[in-house]
Design a protein around this motif. Structure first.
Motif, PDB file in Angstrom:
ATOM      1  N   ARG A  37       0.974  -1.364  -0.056  1.00  0.00           N
ATOM      2  CA  ARG A  37       0.043  -0.063   0.066  1.00  0.00           C
ATOM      3  C   ARG A  37       0.970   1.311  -0.076  1.00  0.00           C
ATOM      4  O   ARG A  37       0.532   2.149   0.792  1.00  0.00           O
ATOM      5  N   SER A  38       1.805   1.268  -0.918  1.00  0.00           N
ATOM      6  CA  SER A  38       2.891   2.655  -1.012  1.00  0.00           C
ATOM      7  C   SER A  38       2.740   3.377  -2.381  1.00  0.00           C
ATOM      8  O   SER A  38       3.578   4.006  -2.417  1.00  0.00           O
ATOM      9  N   LEU A  39       1.762   2.799  -3.334  1.00  0.00           N
ATOM     10  CA  LEU A  39       1.749   3.328  -4.587  1.00  0.00           C
ATOM     11  C   LEU A  39       1.472   4.776  -4.531  1.00  0.00           C
ATOM     12  O   LEU A  39       0.502   4.993  -4.020  1.00  0.00           O
ATOM     13  N   THR A  40       1.989   5.670  -5.420  1.00  0.00           N
ATOM     14  CA  THR A  40       1.915   7.117  -5.722  1.00  0.00           C
ATOM     15  C   THR A  40       1.225   7.088  -6.790  1.00  0.00           C
ATOM     16  O   THR A  40       1.014   6.367  -7.738  1.00  0.00           O
ATOM     17  N   GLY A  41       0.609   8.489  -7.057  1.00  0.00           N
ATOM     18  CA  GLY A  41      -0.156   8.770  -8.154  1.00  0.00           C
ATOM     19  C   GLY A  41       0.301   8.588  -9.433  1.00  0.00           C
ATOM     20  O   GLY A  41      -0.143   8.124 -10.392  1.00  0.00           O
ATOM     21  N   VAL A  42       1.849   8.891  -9.521  1.00  0.00           N
ATOM     22  CA  VAL A  42       2.244   8.736 -11.021  1.00  0.00           C
ATOM     23  C   VAL A  42       2.574   7.293 -11.312  1.00  0.00           C
ATOM     24  O   VAL A  42       2.299   6.802 -12.437  1.00  0.00           O
ATOM     25  N   TYR A  94     -13.827   1.791  -1.810  1.00  0.00           N
ATOM     26  CA  TYR A  94     -12.810   0.706  -1.834  1.00  0.00           C
ATOM     27  C   TYR A  94     -11.845   0.760  -0.819  1.00  0.00           C
ATOM     28  O   TYR A  94     -11.617  -0.157   0.115  1.00  0.00           O
ATOM     29  N   LEU A  95     -11.085   1.883  -0.755  1.00  0.00           N
ATOM     30  CA  LEU A  95     -10.193   2.336   0.330  1.00  0.00           C
ATOM     31  C   LEU A  95     -10.717   2.224   1.787  1.00  0.00           C
ATOM     32  O   LEU A  95     -10.091   1.932   2.579  1.00  0.00           O
ATOM     33  N   LYS A  96     -11.862   2.862   1.768  1.00  0.00           N
ATOM     34  CA  LYS A  96     -12.516   3.025   3.214  1.00  0.00           C
ATOM     35  C   LYS A  96     -12.621   1.704   4.005  1.00  0.00           C
ATOM     36  O   LYS A  96     -12.457   1.249   4.871  1.00  0.00           O
ATOM     37  N   GLY A  97     -13.056   0.460   3.048  1.00  0.00           N
ATOM     38  CA  GLY A  97     -13.132  -0.933   3.369  1.00  0.00           C
ATOM     39  C   GLY A  97     -11.772  -1.574   3.485  1.00  0.00           C
ATOM     40  O   GLY A  97     -11.895  -2.742   4.156  1.00  0.00           O
ATOM     41  N   GLY A  98     -10.698  -0.762   2.826  1.00  0.00           N
ATOM     42  CA  GLY A  98      -9.297  -1.659   3.135  1.00  0.00           C
ATOM     43  C   GLY A  98      -9.361  -2.927   2.289  1.00  0.00           C
ATOM     44  O   GLY A  98      -8.547  -3.766   2.702  1.00  0.00           O
ATOM     45  N   ILE A  99     -10.000  -3.055   1.315  1.00  0.00           N
ATOM     46  CA  ILE A  99     -10.001  -4.215   0.675  1.00  0.00           C
ATOM     47  C   ILE A  99      -8.752  -4.672  -0.147  1.00  0.00           C
ATOM     48  O   ILE A  99      -8.110  -3.550  -0.810  1.00  0.00           O
ATOM     49  N   ALA A 269      -2.761   2.167  -3.538  1.00  0.00           N
ATOM     50  CA  ALA A 269      -2.283   3.577  -3.140  1.00  0.00           C
ATOM     51  C   ALA A 269      -1.879   3.622  -1.686  1.00  0.00           C
ATOM     52  O   ALA A 269      -2.788   3.421  -0.783  1.00  0.00           O
ATOM     53  N   LYS A 270      -1.242   4.574  -1.386  1.00  0.00           N
ATOM     54  CA  LYS A 270      -0.772   5.034   0.028  1.00  0.00           C
ATOM     55  C   LYS A 270      -2.000   5.713   0.770  1.00  0.00           C
ATOM     56  O   LYS A 270      -2.002   5.795   1.749  1.00  0.00           O
ATOM     57  N   ASN A 271      -2.694   6.594  -0.075  1.00  0.00           N
ATOM     58  CA  ASN A 271      -3.921   7.061   0.464  1.00  0.00           C
ATOM     59  C   ASN A 271      -4.905   7.421  -0.720  1.00  0.00           C
ATOM     60  O   ASN A 271      -4.597   7.169  -2.000  1.00  0.00           O
ATOM     61  N   LEU A 272      -6.176   7.792  -0.423  1.00  0.00           N
ATOM     62  CA  LEU A 272      -7.098   8.214  -1.214  1.00  0.00           C
ATOM     63  C   LEU A 272      -6.644   9.402  -2.237  1.00  0.00           C
ATOM     64  O   LEU A 272      -6.786   9.415  -3.667  1.00  0.00           O
ATOM     65  N   ARG A 273      -6.116  10.387  -1.646  1.00  0.00           N
ATOM     66  CA  ARG A 273      -5.570  11.451  -2.502  1.00  0.00           C
ATOM     67  C   ARG A 273      -4.733  10.973  -3.783  1.00  0.00           C
ATOM     68  O   ARG A 273      -4.722  11.049  -4.833  1.00  0.00           O
ATOM     69  N   GLU A 274      -3.765  10.023  -3.400  1.00  0.00           N
ATOM     70  CA  GLU A 274      -2.750   9.622  -4.505  1.00  0.00           C
ATOM     71  C   GLU A 274      -3.638   8.621  -5.330  1.00  0.00           C
ATOM     72  O   GLU A 274      -3.218   8.614  -6.370  1.00  0.00           O
ATOM     73  N   ASP A 501      -5.373   6.729   4.771  1.00  0.00           N
ATOM     74  CA  ASP A 501      -5.940   8.023   5.003  1.00  0.00           C
ATOM     75  C   ASP A 501      -6.949   8.234   3.639  1.00  0.00           C
ATOM     76  O   ASP A 501      -6.650   8.047   2.523  1.00  0.00           O
ATOM     77  N   ILE A 502      -8.326   8.351   3.854  1.00  0.00           N
ATOM     78  CA  ILE A 502      -9.392   8.524   2.894  1.00  0.00           C
ATOM     79  C   ILE A 502      -9.767   9.778   2.778  1.00  0.00           C
ATOM     80  O   ILE A 502     -11.093  10.410   2.106  1.00  0.00           O
TER      81      ILE A 502
END
Length: 527
Positions: A37-42, A94-99, A269-274, A501-502
């Motif tokens: 869970r470390s991927l950035t937007g790019v 999806y990210l809220k549920g941490g699936i 993704a590391k967070n929802l923003r990314e 973080d979402i």
């Protein structure tokens, strides 16, 4: 020279991908399946684009453009809208549920049997349809560009077998032994190469047509082939205009919003923003897609006309004719990377689905994370071998590679999309409704495919995208009726697992809206 540059670039990507995985714990589910869970937007954008942009598209869609012209750009341009919807609506949930897998949500929303049926549908679709088509189309491209039959002194059919196993074995090493992080990093490097290489092909093609001038080449192309630049098309086109408002958007939403091989990049993704930035960036670049997967097909039609008997050979033939010899090796390496990307991404997702949704759930409930990952890898090897043996038999697919892929995919895409949409938009529809919808949806669509391709000589009167839309609405009605008659005992409420973080990206709606306006503008210009 071409072979040396091909091997050099391919090896460089492999070394960089390997180094990138050294700091990730590949023995945990999150580490192996989601890159920690470390991927950035790019990285997400690059991986999304290259997972999608492979030879089944580059070869298949250019083959359709060779035959029909620019109207097939609907497969590309409308994808941008689906990606925006995914970023705004689906990804936060999806990210809220941490699936880790899409079927995991279905287990929480419905039950474990629904999850198992969905995973089984995904896996059968990958092994019977998607993976073999990626391998075959990739082998066709590599074999044609390097003239493998001439080089090795073998038949055209044998060269396909050789290339299939070469690509399959290399892709399996990436996907099975490297995990998502290796796949995503190699994708990002190859994405840059593919965008550069992919744009080079129409540029060199236009220079060839315009005798050294791109502008003259475009003018000549438009003047001599006006019928190829009509985005509406006729009623018997492979993508009739009306389908844009029915099944086309559903196919796009399934592919970009629920297909495990695609959405797994955003789940890492590391967070929802990314995650949202990655999807939006990818959607913006996707608008340029027709330059790579449609325009070369039209250029090939102008240059080769009726001399090509197989439309799917249009793109590799154009490449070998217009690209300078010194660049053929580099482009083949980038194309090889794209082939590997689609193959190993689907394979990695298959390993994920089997390990988490089937092995740990039904075969060994007490399995440690290390055991789960190991079982997934073994399954991946079997799946890859099956795909390699099926691939060479796809030659001469009806309606071209891309059309065949999209039609057959409906067996699992629409039923799965139905139960996910209803799952998120309602709280009281029970598990039995999901089971009925997914089984009836798959069987009814399979019945249509048999009617269209086997029983009716003139084909089914309704386009397959319209049939998808009808079945989608029918399945939703079935689910809502069952939900009304036999609601869940307790209304479903999604829990926030706090895996990441979402907090949403504040500009996601504005930028997403702008992308949708651009897509409509492009379509209007060519109508």
């Amino acid at each position: 020279m071409g072979i040396l540059s091909f091997l050099g670039f391919t090896l460089l990507v492999g070394v960089i991908a390997y180094i990138s995985t050294l700091k990730t714990d590949e023995n945990t589910s999150d580490g192996y399946f989601l890159g920690g869970r470390s991927l950035t937007g790019v990285v997400i954008a690059g991986s999304l684009l290259l997972t999608n942009l492979s030879t089944e598209q580059i070869v298949g869609l250019n083959g359709q453009a060779f035959t029909e012209g620019i109207l097939v750009m609907a497969w590309e341009t409308l994808a941008a809208i689906a990606m925006v919807i995914t970023a705004v609506f689906l990804l936060p949930r999806y990210l809220k549920g941490g699936i880790t897998t899409v079927p995991q949500f279905l287990e929480r929303r419905y039950d474990t049997t629904t999850k198992a049926i969905t995973s089984g549908l995904f896996l059968s679709g990958y092994v019977v349809v998607f993976l073999p088509i990626v391998l075959y189309s990739g082998s066709l491209a590599i074999s044609t560009m390097f003239d493998v039959p001439e080089m090795l002194g073998v038949s055209k059919r044998m060269s396909i077998w050789i290339c299939v196993f070469g690509i399959g074995i290399t892709g399996s090493i990436y996907a099975i032994f490297g995990g998502l992080k290796a796949v995503a990093v190699s994708d990002t490097i190859n994405a840059v190469g593919l965008l550069i290489g992919g744009i080079m092909i129409p540029v060199f093609g236009l220079l060839e047509i315009g005798e050294g001038s791109i502008g003259e080449g475009l003018t000549t192309l438009f003047k001599d082939n006006p019928e190829k630049f009509n985005s509406i098309g006729s009623s018997d086109a492979s993508v009739p205009f009306a389908t844009i408002f029915t099944g086309m958007m559903l196919v796009q939403l399934f592919y970009w919003g629920t297909n495990q091989a695609i959405i797994q990049r955003a789940l890492g993704a590391k967070n929802l923003r990314e995650g949202q930035k990655g999807l939006i960036l990818a959607s913006f670049i996707k608008i340029l897609g027709p330059l790579i997967v449609v325009l070369p097909g039209i250029i090939a039609f102008h240059m080769f006309g009726d001399t090509l008997t197989n439309a799917d050979e249009a793109y590799p033939t154009l490449v070998s004719n217009v690209l300078p010899l010194s660049l053929v090796g580099f482009f083949a390496a980038v194309l090889f990377g794209a082939i590997l990307s689609s193959f190993n991404s689907a394979l990695n997702s298959s390993v994920t689905l089997f390990g988490i949704d089937i092995y740990k759930e039904y075969i060994n409930k007490e399995a440690s994370e290390r055991q789960t990952v190991k079982a997934g890898k073994l399954f991946g090897i079997v799946l890859a071998l099956l795909a390699m043996f099926i691939a060479p038999f796809i030659a001469n697919a009806p309606d071209g590679l891309f059309g065949y892929l999209q039609q057959v995919n409906g067996c699992y895409s629409i039923p799965i999309l139905t139960i996910i949409v209803v799952g998120y938009l309602t709280k009281n529809v029970p598990a039995i409704a999901a089971k009925v919808a997914i089984i009836s949806g798959a069987l009814l669509y399979l019945f249509y495919v048999v009617l269209d391709n086997v029983v009716m000589q003139d084909g089914f009167p309704l386009h397959f995208l319209h049939v998808m839309a009808i079945l989608f609405v029918l399945n939703i009605i079935i689910m809502l009726v069952i939900g009304k008659l036999h609601p869940r005992e307790q209304a479903y409420e999604q829990q926030y697992t706090q895996e990441v973080d979402i907090t949403p990206w504040k500009s996601v709606t504005l930028v997403g809206g702008l992308i949708c306006v651009i897509v409509v503008g492009i379509y209007s210009y060519f109508s």
